[in-house]
Write a protein that holds these residues in place. Structure first.
Motif, mmCIF file in Angstrom:
data_model
loop_
_atom_site.group_PDB
_atom_site.id
_atom_site.type_symbol
_atom_site.label_atom_id
_atom_site.label_comp_id
_atom_site.label_asym_id
_atom_site.label_seq_id
_atom_site.Cartn_x
_atom_site.Cartn_y
_atom_site.Cartn_z
ATOM 1 N N GLN A 1 0.833 -1.205 0.000
ATOM 2 C CA GLN A 1 0.000 0.000 0.000
ATOM 3 C C GLN A 1 0.869 1.257 0.000
ATOM 4 O O GLN A 1 1.976 1.236 0.528
ATOM 5 C CB GLN A 1 -0.924 -0.008 1.215
ATOM 6 C CG GLN A 1 -1.794 -1.244 1.332
ATOM 7 C CD GLN A 1 -2.806 -1.384 0.206
ATOM 8 O OE1 GLN A 1 -3.499 -0.437 -0.148
ATOM 9 N NE2 GLN A 1 -2.882 -2.583 -0.371
ATOM 10 N N PRO A 2 0.415 2.377 -0.581
ATOM 11 C CA PRO A 2 -0.842 2.523 -1.309
ATOM 12 C C PRO A 2 -0.738 2.007 -2.733
ATOM 13 O O PRO A 2 0.341 1.993 -3.318
ATOM 14 C CB PRO A 2 -1.058 4.038 -1.296
ATOM 15 C CG PRO A 2 0.327 4.608 -1.299
ATOM 16 C CD PRO A 2 1.145 3.659 -0.484
ATOM 17 N N VAL A 3 -1.862 1.616 -3.285
ATOM 18 C CA VAL A 3 -1.924 1.155 -4.668
ATOM 19 C C VAL A 3 -2.163 2.331 -5.603
ATOM 20 O O VAL A 3 -1.644 2.370 -6.713
ATOM 21 C CB VAL A 3 -3.029 0.090 -4.832
ATOM 22 C CG1 VAL A 3 -3.185 -0.332 -6.279
ATOM 23 C CG2 VAL A 3 -2.726 -1.111 -3.940
ATOM 24 N N PHE A 4 -2.957 3.329 -5.166
ATOM 25 C CA PHE A 4 -3.268 4.505 -5.957
ATOM 26 C C PHE A 4 -2.655 5.736 -5.299
ATOM 27 O O PHE A 4 -2.573 5.821 -4.063
ATOM 28 C CB PHE A 4 -4.779 4.684 -6.094
ATOM 29 C CG PHE A 4 -5.450 3.568 -6.853
ATOM 30 C CD1 PHE A 4 -5.569 3.629 -8.231
ATOM 31 C CD2 PHE A 4 -5.938 2.447 -6.196
ATOM 32 C CE1 PHE A 4 -6.174 2.607 -8.939
ATOM 33 C CE2 PHE A 4 -6.544 1.415 -6.892
ATOM 34 C CZ PHE A 4 -6.653 1.495 -8.271
ATOM 35 N N SER A 5 -2.237 6.681 -6.121
ATOM 36 C CA SER A 5 -1.511 7.843 -5.612
ATOM 37 C C SER A 5 -2.359 8.689 -4.667
ATOM 38 O O SER A 5 -1.830 9.294 -3.725
ATOM 39 C CB SER A 5 -1.006 8.705 -6.782
ATOM 40 O OG SER A 5 -2.092 9.152 -7.584
ATOM 41 N N GLN A 6 -3.690 8.762 -4.909
ATOM 42 C CA GLN A 6 -4.562 9.574 -4.070
ATOM 43 C C GLN A 6 -5.261 8.756 -2.989
ATOM 44 O O GLN A 6 -6.201 9.227 -2.344
ATOM 45 C CB GLN A 6 -5.612 10.273 -4.941
ATOM 46 C CG GLN A 6 -5.030 11.159 -6.026
ATOM 47 C CD GLN A 6 -4.159 12.258 -5.461
ATOM 48 O OE1 GLN A 6 -4.503 12.893 -4.470
ATOM 49 N NE2 GLN A 6 -2.998 12.473 -6.087
ATOM 50 N N GLN A 7 -4.814 7.545 -2.777
ATOM 51 C CA GLN A 7 -5.447 6.661 -1.794
ATOM 52 C C GLN A 7 -5.166 7.146 -0.373
ATOM 53 O O GLN A 7 -4.015 7.351 -0.003
ATOM 54 C CB GLN A 7 -4.900 5.242 -1.990
ATOM 55 C CG GLN A 7 -5.438 4.193 -1.050
ATOM 56 C CD GLN A 7 -4.788 2.843 -1.316
ATOM 57 O OE1 GLN A 7 -4.445 2.515 -2.447
ATOM 58 N NE2 GLN A 7 -4.601 2.054 -0.269
ATOM 59 N N PRO A 8 -6.199 7.333 0.464
ATOM 60 C CA PRO A 8 -5.979 7.766 1.851
ATOM 61 C C PRO A 8 -5.176 6.738 2.642
ATOM 62 O O PRO A 8 -5.191 5.545 2.338
ATOM 63 C CB PRO A 8 -7.404 7.904 2.407
ATOM 64 C CG PRO A 8 -8.273 8.073 1.207
ATOM 65 C CD PRO A 8 -7.628 7.254 0.125
ATOM 66 N N ARG A 9 -4.492 7.204 3.669
ATOM 67 C CA ARG A 9 -3.637 6.318 4.459
ATOM 68 C C ARG A 9 -4.420 5.247 5.200
ATOM 69 O O ARG A 9 -3.899 4.173 5.471
ATOM 70 C CB ARG A 9 -2.824 7.142 5.458
ATOM 71 C CG ARG A 9 -1.723 7.975 4.806
ATOM 72 C CD ARG A 9 -0.807 8.553 5.850
ATOM 73 N NE ARG A 9 0.320 9.256 5.256
ATOM 74 C CZ ARG A 9 1.317 9.782 5.943
ATOM 75 N NH1 ARG A 9 1.301 9.700 7.268
ATOM 76 N NH2 ARG A 9 2.305 10.397 5.320
ATOM 77 N N ASP A 10 -5.660 5.556 5.574
ATOM 78 C CA ASP A 10 -6.453 4.590 6.330
ATOM 79 C C ASP A 10 -7.331 3.727 5.430
ATOM 80 O O ASP A 10 -8.268 3.074 5.893
ATOM 81 C CB ASP A 10 -7.315 5.310 7.356
ATOM 82 C CG ASP A 10 -8.277 6.306 6.716
ATOM 83 O OD1 ASP A 10 -8.143 6.567 5.498
ATOM 84 O OD2 ASP A 10 -9.166 6.819 7.430
ATOM 85 N N THR A 11 -7.028 3.708 4.126
ATOM 86 C CA THR A 11 -7.785 2.909 3.162
ATOM 87 C C THR A 11 -6.850 1.919 2.492
ATOM 88 O O THR A 11 -5.710 2.249 2.165
ATOM 89 C CB THR A 11 -8.437 3.814 2.095
ATOM 90 O OG1 THR A 11 -9.342 4.714 2.735
ATOM 91 C CG2 THR A 11 -9.199 2.989 1.065
ATOM 92 N N TYR A 12 -7.326 0.700 2.273
ATOM 93 C CA TYR A 12 -6.508 -0.365 1.698
ATOM 94 C C TYR A 12 -7.193 -0.914 0.450
ATOM 95 O O TYR A 12 -8.421 -0.994 0.384
ATOM 96 C CB TYR A 12 -6.306 -1.498 2.725
ATOM 97 C CG TYR A 12 -5.810 -1.007 4.060
ATOM 98 C CD1 TYR A 12 -4.445 -0.802 4.285
ATOM 99 C CD2 TYR A 12 -6.712 -0.721 5.093
ATOM 100 C CE1 TYR A 12 -3.991 -0.331 5.509
ATOM 101 C CE2 TYR A 12 -6.267 -0.257 6.316
ATOM 102 C CZ TYR A 12 -4.908 -0.056 6.523
ATOM 103 O OH TYR A 12 -4.451 0.414 7.732
ATOM 104 N N VAL A 13 -6.384 -1.287 -0.517
ATOM 105 C CA VAL A 13 -6.897 -1.817 -1.780
ATOM 106 C C VAL A 13 -6.337 -3.223 -1.989
ATOM 107 O O VAL A 13 -5.122 -3.436 -1.907
ATOM 108 C CB VAL A 13 -6.521 -0.907 -2.967
ATOM 109 C CG1 VAL A 13 -6.918 -1.561 -4.289
ATOM 110 C CG2 VAL A 13 -7.191 0.457 -2.824
#
Length: 423
Positions: free
Chosen positions: A276-288
């Protein structure tokens, strides 16, 4: 452009990632290509050397190139396996100059030296343009040449005459044609996948060529066998830290992008736990997390429905059932995706179903991509497309092939009989 290389969605509605469903970025031709591109830094002469340094130091590559990748170490430092590589060119001019700089570095004459006009009049990148017809005519010596292209450019029908000194290189087929996404509450809507459907311009052109000359292969073998070529994927976006910690605990996270295979699954589920992160704009508390299934037209073990009829939430229920996850999940969205032709390049075929890169009777055109024939090479990785492009330009323009390419292209009768099949 953008049909396969994309990052869609957001943390609120769920991401839709295409990871794991594209040709694998690996192989000697890929290394050769990256090794021919200048990095723009004096300390790193090529992009390949820059990536190798980044791998050795476990640091991100030079952000000047806007390159994002995750590397896995292999037995050989030179044989890099790139799990994810995105190289962004800022403008059309950058791309053209990159081509020339690469040629100059290899000790060859600049491309502009061979052009009938000055450089900026000889190179033109056309976007929002669809080729609707390719006219092939017989030359005086009996060989065939492309003489005219029919185009729709910015909504207008135009015709492009092909001069005698011009060449035409065509990419055949498309593994992502007809793909569709669903939502957390709805299954993907299957789109028409008739060969002449407007979504499948690549297939339509090949089909048109095939009706004129049998030596151009048999596209019907690859684009009409949905039951055998269909693949499905899904992307899980979660802010549930307990779910993420559970997945990490059962995964071997010593390497980036650990794959969990759920062998008892009727769908033959594969689940990837990426860094993580997988996406550049992905929030820190979100996982993909993403995954795919080889048999989407079977009923699930826990959800008694065909996968292609399942919503994202139902797919997550099936995944967690196999993993034995003990509690409910919260703040989680799952986006399913159907890809009816994703494994079409690996279907059983005859020796004439895939055309030669430069057909024996062609004068000024060639074919590239995963649906043309290289006898001793598997079409599953991205190096296959690179090698076909190298061969096409070599035979049509006289550009020398890389040293290793000659080994790939050598063939024997037994190698020609090798057939690849995904399932």
């Amino acid at each position: 452009m953008g049909a396969a290389l994309h990052d869609m969605g957001d943390s609120s509605h769920g991401y839709d990632q295409f990871a794991g469903c594209l040709p694998i970025p690996a192989g000697a031709p890929l290394n050769e290509l990256l090794g021919s591109i200048p990095s723009g830094r004096d300390s790193d002469p090529t992009v390949l050397e820059e990536i190798q340094k980044a791998e050795a130091s476990h640091m991100p590559a030079n952000p000047h190139h806007r390159t994002k990748f995750i590397l896995q170490k292999t037995n050989s430092k030179e044989n890099l396996q790139l799990n994810k590589l995105g190289l962004s060119i800022k403008s059309r001019v950058d791309l053209a100059l990159l081509m020339i700089r690469s040629e100059k570095r290899l000790g060859r004459n600049q491309i502009s030296d061979f052009m009938p006009k000055n450089f900026f009049e000889s190179v033109d990148f056309l976007f929002d343009t669809k080729v609707t017809d390719i006219v092939v005519t017989a030359a005086r010596d009996g060989r065939q040449r492309v003489s005219r292209l029919s185009l729709i450019a910015n909504g207008f029908q135009i015709t492009k005459e092909i001069d005698t000194q011009d060449i035409v290189i065509m990419m055949l087929g498309s593994t992502v044609s007809g793909s569709s996404s669903g939502t957390n509450s709805h299954h993907p809507v299957s789109k028409p996948i008739e060969p002449a459907d407007e979504l499948d311009e690549n297939w339509a052109l090949w089909l048109e060529l095939e009706t004129n000359q049998l030596t151009f292969g048999n596209p019907y073998n690859f684009c009409t066998r949905l039951n055998e070529s269909i693949l499905a994927s899904f992307t899980i976006t979660t802010a549930d830290s307990s779910l993420w910690e559970f997945l990490v605990s059962i995964a071997d996270h010593s390497a980036a992008g650990t794959m969990i295979m759920l062998q008892e699954s009727n769908w033959k589920l594969r689940l990837c736990i990426p860094t993580q992160p997988v996406f550049s704009q992905q929030p820190r508390d979100t996982y993909v997390i993403w995954g795919f299934m080889l048999f989407p037209r079977r009923k699930g073990n826990y959800v008694q429905k065909l996968m292609e009829q399942c919503s994202g939430a139902e797919i997550l229920t099936e995944v967690l059932g196999h993993l034995g996850y003990p509690t409910l999940v919260h703040h989680t969205m799952t986006i399913p995706r159907l890809m009816p032709r994703m494994t079409s390049m690996l279907l059983v075929r005859s020796m004439t179903d895939r055309p030669e890169i430069v057909p024996a009777n062609s004068l000024n055109f060639g074919f590239i991509g995963q649906f043309v024939e290289i006898p001793r090479y598997s079409s599953v990785d991205i190096s296959y497309g690179i090698r076909t492009a190298q061969v096409a330009t070599s035979r049509l323009m006289g550009i020398p092939l890389p040293k290793n390419a000659h080994d790939d292209l050598a063939s024997t009768p037994m190698n020609l009989l090798r057939l690849f099949y995904w399932k």
